[in-house]
Design a protein around this motif. Structure first.
Motif, PDB file in Angstrom:
ATOM      1  N   GLN A  39      47.274  22.845  25.228  1.00 15.61           N
ATOM      2  CA  GLN A  39      46.126  22.045  25.662  1.00 15.61           C
ATOM      3  C   GLN A  39      44.989  22.120  24.644  1.00 15.61           C
ATOM      4  O   GLN A  39      44.325  21.107  24.367  1.00 15.61           O
ATOM      5  CB  GLN A  39      45.641  22.542  27.026  1.00 15.61           C
ATOM      6  CG  GLN A  39      46.612  22.295  28.165  1.00 15.61           C
ATOM      7  CD  GLN A  39      46.153  22.971  29.437  1.00 15.61           C
ATOM      8  OE1 GLN A  39      44.961  23.070  29.724  1.00 15.61           O
ATOM      9  NE2 GLN A  39      47.095  23.457  30.222  1.00 15.61           N
ATOM     10  N   ALA A  42      45.796  19.992  21.613  1.00 19.94           N
ATOM     11  CA  ALA A  42      45.739  18.578  21.989  1.00 19.94           C
ATOM     12  C   ALA A  42      44.289  18.110  22.043  1.00 19.94           C
ATOM     13  O   ALA A  42      43.948  17.009  21.573  1.00 19.94           O
ATOM     14  CB  ALA A  42      46.433  18.364  23.330  1.00 19.94           C
ATOM     15  N   ALA A  43      43.414  18.934  22.611  1.00 14.45           N
ATOM     16  CA  ALA A  43      42.003  18.578  22.687  1.00 14.45           C
ATOM     17  C   ALA A  43      41.369  18.540  21.307  1.00 14.45           C
ATOM     18  O   ALA A  43      40.561  17.653  20.996  1.00 14.45           O
ATOM     19  CB  ALA A  43      41.267  19.573  23.587  1.00 14.45           C
ATOM     20  N   SER A  45      42.748  17.757  18.574  1.00 14.36           N
ATOM     21  CA  SER A  45      43.209  16.555  17.848  1.00 14.36           C
ATOM     22  C   SER A  45      42.381  15.321  18.193  1.00 14.36           C
ATOM     23  O   SER A  45      42.374  14.345  17.433  1.00 14.36           O
ATOM     24  CB  SER A  45      44.677  16.295  18.149  1.00 14.36           C
ATOM     25  OG  SER A  45      44.852  15.849  19.484  1.00 14.36           O
ATOM     26  N   THR A  46      41.682  15.342  19.323  1.00  9.97           N
ATOM     27  CA  THR A  46      40.887  14.176  19.730  1.00  9.97           C
ATOM     28  C   THR A  46      39.429  14.285  19.292  1.00  9.97           C
ATOM     29  O   THR A  46      38.666  13.328  19.463  1.00  9.97           O
ATOM     30  CB  THR A  46      40.918  14.009  21.262  1.00  9.97           C
ATOM     31  OG1 THR A  46      40.237  15.115  21.887  1.00  9.97           O
ATOM     32  CG2 THR A  46      42.356  13.947  21.767  1.00  9.97           C
ATOM     33  N   ASN A  47      39.036  15.427  18.745  1.00 18.27           N
ATOM     34  CA  ASN A  47      37.645  15.631  18.349  1.00 18.27           C
ATOM     35  C   ASN A  47      37.491  15.306  16.866  1.00 18.27           C
ATOM     36  O   ASN A  47      38.005  16.031  16.003  1.00 18.27           O
ATOM     37  CB  ASN A  47      37.230  17.077  18.632  1.00 18.27           C
ATOM     38  CG  ASN A  47      35.737  17.280  18.471  1.00 18.27           C
ATOM     39  OD1 ASN A  47      35.142  16.875  17.475  1.00 18.27           O
ATOM     40  ND2 ASN A  47      35.110  17.931  19.451  1.00 18.27           N
ATOM     41  N   GLN A  48      36.794  14.247  16.589  1.00 19.96           N
ATOM     42  CA  GLN A  48      36.653  13.765  15.218  1.00 19.96           C
ATOM     43  C   GLN A  48      35.575  14.503  14.435  1.00 19.96           C
ATOM     44  O   GLN A  48      35.372  14.227  13.242  1.00 19.96           O
ATOM     45  CB  GLN A  48      36.353  12.260  15.229  1.00 19.96           C
ATOM     46  CG  GLN A  48      37.460  11.421  15.825  1.00 19.96           C
ATOM     47  CD  GLN A  48      38.771  11.588  15.070  1.00 19.96           C
ATOM     48  OE1 GLN A  48      38.839  11.367  13.864  1.00 19.96           O
ATOM     49  NE2 GLN A  48      39.821  12.004  15.781  1.00 19.96           N
ATOM     50  N   TYR A  50      35.549  18.010  14.304  1.00 21.56           N
ATOM     51  CA  TYR A  50      36.114  19.257  13.810  1.00 21.56           C
ATOM     52  C   TYR A  50      36.739  19.086  12.433  1.00 21.56           C
ATOM     53  O   TYR A  50      37.438  18.110  12.166  1.00 21.56           O
ATOM     54  CB  TYR A  50      37.164  19.785  14.771  1.00 21.56           C
ATOM     55  CG  TYR A  50      36.641  20.257  16.106  1.00 21.56           C
ATOM     56  CD1 TYR A  50      35.320  20.705  16.263  1.00 21.56           C
ATOM     57  CD2 TYR A  50      37.460  20.267  17.228  1.00 21.56           C
ATOM     58  CE1 TYR A  50      34.846  21.139  17.489  1.00 21.56           C
ATOM     59  CE2 TYR A  50      36.998  20.702  18.461  1.00 21.56           C
ATOM     60  CZ  TYR A  50      35.690  21.135  18.586  1.00 21.56           C
ATOM     61  OH  TYR A  50      35.228  21.562  19.801  1.00 21.56           O
ATOM     62  N   CYS A  93      48.721  20.204  13.246  1.00 21.11           N
ATOM     63  CA  CYS A  93      47.289  19.929  13.377  1.00 21.11           C
ATOM     64  C   CYS A  93      46.783  19.138  12.171  1.00 21.11           C
ATOM     65  O   CYS A  93      47.108  19.456  11.020  1.00 21.11           O
ATOM     66  CB  CYS A  93      46.526  21.246  13.501  1.00 21.11           C
ATOM     67  SG  CYS A  93      44.780  21.057  13.902  1.00 21.11           S
ATOM     68  N   GLN A  94      45.977  18.111  12.426  1.00 19.54           N
ATOM     69  CA  GLN A  94      45.485  17.264  11.338  1.00 19.54           C
ATOM     70  C   GLN A  94      44.569  18.013  10.380  1.00 19.54           C
ATOM     71  O   GLN A  94      44.577  17.754   9.176  1.00 19.54           O
ATOM     72  CB  GLN A  94      44.711  16.071  11.915  1.00 19.54           C
ATOM     73  CG  GLN A  94      45.559  14.968  12.501  1.00 19.54           C
ATOM     74  CD  GLN A  94      44.676  13.812  12.945  1.00 19.54           C
ATOM     75  OE1 GLN A  94      43.723  13.991  13.710  1.00 19.54           O
ATOM     76  NE2 GLN A  94      44.975  12.636  12.456  1.00 19.54           N
ATOM     77  N   CYS A 205      41.820  15.973   5.899  1.00 20.00           N
ATOM     78  CA  CYS A 205      43.007  15.527   6.635  1.00 20.00           C
ATOM     79  C   CYS A 205      44.040  14.907   5.711  1.00 20.00           C
ATOM     80  O   CYS A 205      45.243  15.175   5.827  1.00 20.00           O
ATOM     81  CB  CYS A 205      42.604  14.525   7.717  1.00 20.00           C
ATOM     82  SG  CYS A 205      41.626  15.225   9.065  1.00 20.00           S
TER      83      CYS A 205
END
Length: 249
Positions: A39, A42-43, A45-48, A50, A93-94, A205
């Motif tokens: 989790q 996954a979270a 990965s949605t935070n631009q 970080y 992870c990106q 990235c």
């Protein structure tokens, strides 16, 4: 998110620290810890915002690999280590991931850390790929990432012999990682994270994606091979006996 076994802390708006702290299980991969890690990443990965993840443990433990129950479940054919993507979270992870291994890292716990982009070890801490101690061949991508990160000769020794190695001993053996007194590991990781955070996120990235592309491309094939080896080595009575009697020793 299972906060009791995992702490997610924004060090800065650009740096997130993920601390594994399942004290009841000494950071073995309990269901709560595994779910929390899945989790958390996954979270992330949605935070631009970080730009870097620092993955660490608590006190004397980084991560201790599979639980006795999960190993017995694999022996009985009820589970496989591929049931989750835990082993490749850092690789997938990106943004760059720093494994601040301030404590012992055992079996799959050590392997998970080696998939990070930066690895920092503690001189006093124990590091081991102890799969063969229980009589079954390594999983979690160990047969791939350990030679990639440590070199073939040392990797063969770690994987075949399944011995315990202090960070100081691995440092003498020439591993390509920073090795520090364990009390200094996390601070060093945070300093490194701050340096990374000074770079543009999109460039971080893109460069990480380029650098790890060969690893990502090869990993799926190796995982298939490890699962096939498990089918040949895991389901023996001797393995069950070893898991039952040697686990945690």
């Amino acid at each position: 998110m299972t906060q009791s076994v995992l702490d997610i802390h924004e060090v800065t708006p650009e740096i997130v620290q993920v601390t594994m702290q399942d004290r009841a299980h000494k950071n073995t991969f309990s269901r709560q810890l595994v779910d929390g890690l899945l989790q958390a990443f996954a979270a992330i990965s949605t935070n631009q915002r970080y730009k870097c993840v620092v993955l660490t443990g608590y006190d004397g433990y980084f991560a201790s690999g599979g639980t006795q129950e999960s190993l017995l479940a694999i022996y009985e054919g009820r589970e496989k280590f591929t049931d989750t993507s835990l082993y490749s979270l850092a690789l997938d992870c990106q943004i760059p991931v720093i494994a601040a291994m301030q404590g012992h890292a055992i079996g799959g716990g050590f392997v998970m850390g080696l998939f990070a982009d930066f690895v920092i070890l503690g001189r006093e801490c124990v590091y081991t790929t102890n799969f063969m101690k229980y009589g079954f061949t390594p999983g979690m991508g160990a047969t791939f990432i350990v030679p990639q990160k440590l070199g073939l000769s040392l990797a063969e020794e770690l994987l075949l012999n399944a011995g315990n190695y202090r960070g100081a001993e691995l440092e003498k053996r020439g591993i390509p990682f920073t090795v520090l007194p364990k009390a200094e590991v996390l601070n060093h990781a945070l300093d490194l994270a701050q340096q990374l955070a000074e770079k543009p996120r999109h460039s971080l990235c893109i460069l990480k994606d380029h650098l790890v592309a060969p690893l990502r491309d090869q990993l799926a094939r190796v995982i298939e091979q490890e699962v096939a080896m498990h089918e040949k080595t895991f389901h023996h009575q001797e393995v069950k006996q070893r898991i039952s009697t040697l686990f945690g020793k």
